[in-house]
Design a protein around this motif. Structure first.
Motif, PDB file in Angstrom:
ATOM      1  N   THR A  14       0.773  -1.077   0.022  1.00  0.00           N
ATOM      2  CA  THR A  14       0.210   0.226   0.017  1.00  0.00           C
ATOM      3  C   THR A  14       0.786   1.224   0.127  1.00  0.00           C
ATOM      4  O   THR A  14       1.901   1.443   0.736  1.00  0.00           O
ATOM      5  CB  THR A  14      -0.879  -0.044   1.262  1.00  0.00           C
ATOM      6  N   VAL A  50      -3.740   0.629   5.252  1.00  0.00           N
ATOM      7  CA  VAL A  50      -3.751   1.996   4.671  1.00  0.00           C
ATOM      8  C   VAL A  50      -3.435   2.808   5.866  1.00  0.00           C
ATOM      9  O   VAL A  50      -2.648   3.705   5.935  1.00  0.00           O
ATOM     10  CB  VAL A  50      -5.074   2.272   4.178  1.00  0.00           C
ATOM     11  N   LEU A  73      -8.724   7.702  -2.483  1.00  0.00           N
ATOM     12  CA  LEU A  73      -8.398   6.099  -2.883  1.00  0.00           C
ATOM     13  C   LEU A  73      -8.507   5.902  -4.162  1.00  0.00           C
ATOM     14  O   LEU A  73      -9.195   6.543  -4.921  1.00  0.00           O
ATOM     15  CB  LEU A  73      -9.514   5.339  -2.163  1.00  0.00           C
ATOM     16  N   ALA A 378     -13.057   2.681   2.214  1.00  0.00           N
ATOM     17  CA  ALA A 378     -13.359   4.035   2.372  1.00  0.00           C
ATOM     18  C   ALA A 378     -14.061   4.350   3.712  1.00  0.00           C
ATOM     19  O   ALA A 378     -13.653   5.253   4.657  1.00  0.00           O
ATOM     20  CB  ALA A 378     -14.079   4.934   1.245  1.00  0.00           C
ATOM     21  N   VAL A 389     -12.563  10.636   3.283  1.00  0.00           N
ATOM     22  CA  VAL A 389     -12.147   9.526   2.111  1.00  0.00           C
ATOM     23  C   VAL A 389     -12.997   9.551   0.733  1.00  0.00           C
ATOM     24  O   VAL A 389     -14.146   9.337   0.850  1.00  0.00           O
ATOM     25  CB  VAL A 389     -12.186   8.382   2.664  1.00  0.00           C
ATOM     26  N   ILE A 391     -13.277   8.391  -3.446  1.00  0.00           N
ATOM     27  CA  ILE A 391     -12.728   7.338  -4.069  1.00  0.00           C
ATOM     28  C   ILE A 391     -12.325   8.118  -5.450  1.00  0.00           C
ATOM     29  O   ILE A 391     -13.246   8.750  -6.196  1.00  0.00           O
ATOM     30  CB  ILE A 391     -13.616   6.251  -4.516  1.00  0.00           C
TER      31      ILE A 391
END
Lengths: 634, 195
Positions: A14, A50, A73, A378, A389, A391
């Motif tokens: 990650t 993460v 993300l 998320a 968070v 995407i």
């Protein structure tokens, strides 16, 4: 001041890129971090990894991970890869010869022909005119065996050769008065038929020569006075003995060597147009790959149940179904890659525990599904850190953006993302339109090929063989590298490594390879595996990704991903692509990160619209975040 | 199968005769391996702790070396009983730089001239567990090291009961062998014959 972090969840690691936006609106990347991915990529189990990576990045600039204003993300490509191997030939011997048995120290020299006789047999039972080949079991001492041979010889018998069970050939040869070929280390000596015409041949030492009579069908025909018909039958025996330093051939009524093909089932390739093509796995990689490319785009592949490959395809489907919570039959195999390989296998019916290199097909599969449950991840991160968070974008697109920060690149550009499970490619044309593709076959397949071809039977060692160059420890203070150069060391090596073939690990440690292989042999196997998988896939991917299906249309190719950190894969691909006139090299993201961090960097750039890092306007679809409704959780 | 004839030399009756040939010199042939033996080897006892005849031990080690196309030299060290020291000094006398060191009780190691006494290539510490097959393999491996090949270490047996069962006996043997030690004696080249 505001902090934005891009997070790329990969199969194995990650990665985080942390950007600071100053009050006057300028952007600056301030930290990057890397942590092992927790759990299978695209599942909620990724959250701890993460959070850990974010914490590391935050520590570098002295802030709390909770102070990061926005976490971006990527939507990971919903693909996983798996590998399997199927042996498709086997060698069966029925008491006529020893194939693949090449003891390191045979004794004597020359070719001897006679009747096979037990060393302990009574001399009176034999006709002195009939030449003999002695069989020496392990119950007879080498000195006694030598004395017996001398005794027969003194009594006028014609001793032509010997076959010995223990590693005694040189010892016996040094103690006898006749010059005869002696072959040893025949573990199942009792399986050799007695009283049969037998031929033993040992090649002369220190000449670099191999046997030349028994590896020639007419040589065997001369020795045993065979008819034309019989000579035809002996061809596999002769062929199998080519390259040996010593050999035995026994003439038996039923004796035969056979190379059989093991039925390995069929692959059913369903093309995007709906037609199904059936390919027998035992036809080899070339036929399979041709069928795949003819049916491109492939919508599904099914294997025969009961075969290794069928089992592997189902296993891959199974684990993807588990990750996404979707039914098994909605999960499709979108690509397979086949490579021909040779693996050492025990010979059926052998008398000396011989091995023969058998053909096998290695197969990698890539499973694709609709979408991974990214929203769950998320939400998990939001709950942990209390930050927003988002995407931000699709993995392949973000990788292109990140790679474009490599100095010296321009659109149109193609990126090759070479990981462990799959080789991905993306292409951005002059209108900033991005197309991407996922192909099976990458680092894990190379590991499998190395593992089986070297007969290591240890994935961990095979992985190390893939990653590190090998060398031979010549003395305690010097090693000879695979290219032949000798290096002297300041510190002596560990005595347990004396004389061994070792791997030169990154930290200066040496790791012994637990098989008797020279560095040259290891290098040859390793490079062939890498070439068969990565170079083949690079060409395949770039041909498929360009609008004109021609690799020559791409001026720039940038390599990213874990396998592009390898010490020789990037140069092999660069070398192969050079003939198309393409600039191909390893990425250097932001001019400092090397091939790492491309996706994480791309995410941040997508969010800020490029900043000073990209010299063009981002199209809207690349700079807006994705709306993904949370998949239902219970 | 025909009736096996009586072997000309019964394994248990083979006798080892070691005769001093004079002071051992540093070898120059790269195809030799030195077998360094301790003070009481074959004089104090003719078998190891495990009851394996020393005649056969030496014969198997020499056979292992000969099978690989090398020659063996036997040198007796009387001034030290430390196996590491005997082995290392044997290695320094060996033209190939490789030696096998062995004490009367059977403890064995493979040594190399560039090492220090307590660091060796292969060590076989539990004398009672070493059989003739292993001695052959030790000879073979020493020869492979001398040839610059890539041998797999000989598997070492381990028996946790070997220590309680044999330790007192081993100590006694060692004390007895210490009485044969002569600090001023030079290493002696041995003529090896079997009777």
């Amino acid at each position: 001041m505001a902090y934005i972090a891009g997070v790329d969840i990969g199969n194995s690691s990650t990665e985080v890129a942390l950007l600071r936006t100053s009050d006057d609106g300028t952007h600056e990347f301030v930290a990057s971090a890397l942590y092992r991915t927790t759990g299978l990529k695209g599942t909620k189990k990724n959250v701890p990894g993460v959070v850990n990576a974010l914490t590391r990045a935050a520590e570098q600039v002295g802030i709390d991970p909770g102070d990061i204003d926005r976490v971006l993300l990527n939507e990971a490509a919903p693909v996983i890869g798996d590998v399997a191997m199927e042996t498709i030939t086997e060698t069966v011997i029925t008491e006529s010869t020893m194939i693949g048995h090449d003891p390191s120290t045979p004794g004597g020299v020359g070719l001897g022909t006679g009747t096979s006789v037990e060393i302990t047999a009574d001399m009176a039972d034999h006709d002195p005119a009939d030449p003999v080949i002695f069989l020496v079991p392990d119950s007879v001492d080498f000195a006694d065996a030598a004395a017996r041979i001398n005794e027969w010889h003194e009594n006028g018998y014609d001793v032509e050769g010997a076959i010995v069970q223990r590693d005694d050939a040189v010892l016996i040869h040094n103690r006898i008065d006749v010059e005869i070929p002696i072959l040893d280390e025949v573990s199942d000596l009792d399986k050799i038929p007695r009283g049969q015409p037998t031929a033993v041949e040992v090649a002369p030492q220190a000449t670099g020569k191999t046997i030349d009579e028994l590896s020639n069908p007419y040589g065997i025909a001369t020795v045993f006075d065979l008819s034309a018909e019989e000579t035809q039958k002996i061809i596999p025996v002769a062929r199998a003995l080519v390259g040996n330093k010593s050999a035995v051939v026994i003439k038996t009524p039923r004796g035969d060597v056979e190379e059989r093909t093991i039925p390995a089932g069929n692959l059913h390739i369903v093309s995007g147009r709906g037609s199904t093509t059936e390919v027998p796995v035992d036809q080899g990689a070339e036929v399979i790959m041709e069928a795949v490319m003819n049916n491109w785009p492939v919508s599904d592949v099914r294997g025969e149940s009961g075969s290794n490959i069928g089992g592997m395809l189902n296993r891959a489907r199974d684990s993807m179904a588990e990750v996404t919570g979707q039914p098994m039959d909605s999960i499709e195999i979108r690509d397979i890659m086949a490579v021909d390989t040779l693996i050492p296998q025990a010979v059926q019916g052998s008398v000396a525990g011989e091995h023969s290199m058998e053909s096998a097909v290695a197969l990698a599969a890539m499973v694709k599904t609709q979408q991974l449950p990214m929203r769950q991840i998320a939400d998990g991160i939001e709950a942990e850190l209390g930050t927003t968070v988002v995407i931000q974008g699709v993995e392949a697109n973000m990788a292109v953006l990140g790679s474009l920060t490599t100095p010296g690149t321009d659109v149109p550009i193609a990126i090759l993302d070479m990981g462990g499970g799959s080789t991905d490619a993306a292409y951005m044309d002059v209108d900033k339109e991005i197309d991407s593709i996922h192909l099976s076959g990458a680092g894990d397949m190379v590991t499998m090929l190395i593992d089986s071809e070297l007969g290591l039977d240890d994935r961990d060692v095979a992985e190390a063989v893939k990653k590190y160059p090998s060398a031979k420890v010549q003395t305690l203070f010097s090693i000879r590298e695979e290219d032949g150069t000798v290096d002297f060391l300041d510190e002596p090596v560990d005595p347990s490594l004396f004389g061994r073939t070792v791997l030169l690990e990154d930290d200066g440690e040496m790791r012994p390879v637990p098989v008797r292989k020279s560095p040259e042999e290891i290098r040859r196997v390793r490079r062939r595996a890498k070439r068969n998988v990565f170079v083949t896939n690079a060409e395949r991917a770039l041909n498929l990704i360009t609008p004109t299906e021609s690799i020559r249309q791409i001026p720039f190719v940038v390599m990213v991903g874990r396998s592009s950190l390898d010490f020789e894969i990037p140069e092999m691909i660069s070398d192969a692509l050079a003939e198309y006139g393409i600039v191909c090299g390893r990425a250097n993201v932001r001019g400092e990160m090397g091939p790492r961090n491309a996706v994480a960097t791309g995410l941040v750039l997508s969010h800020i619209g490029g900043g000073q890092y990209l010299d063009f306007e981002l199209p809207a679809e690349l700079s807006t975040s994705l709306e993904r409704t949370p998949t239902k959780t219970d | 199968m025909a009736q096996a004839q009586q072997p000309q030399q019964d394994e248990n009756e083979r006798k080892l005769v070691l005769t001093d040939k004079g002071e051992a010199e540093e070898g120059t042939a790269t195809d030799e391996v030195v077998i360094a033996i301790s003070a009481g080897f074959n004089t104090m006892k003719d078998e190891t702790l495990a009851g394996v005849k020393l005649a056969n031990v030496i014969r198997e080690m020499m056979a292992g070396i000969e099978e690989e196309g090398l020659t063996a030299r036997v040198v007796r060290f009387t001034d030290s009983l430390d196996l590491g020291v005997i082995g290392l000094r044997g290695a320094k006398l060996s033209g190939s730089g490789i030696s096998i060191g062995i004490q009367t009780r059977g403890t064995t190691l493979i040594h190399q001239e560039d090492l220090v006494p307590l660091s060796n290539l292969e060590l076989f510490p539990q004398a009672p567990l070493i059989d003739l097959e292993t001695y052959r393999a030790i000879g073979k491996n020493a020869a492979l090291y001398a040839k610059g090949e890539n041998p797999e270490p000989v598997p070492v047996a381990n028996d946790p009961m070997a220590r309680p069962r044999y330790q007192a006996l081993a100590a006694l043997w060692h004390i007895k062998e210490m009485q044969l030690k002569d600090e001023d004696a030079a290493p002696m080249e041995q003529e090896v014959s079997f009777e």
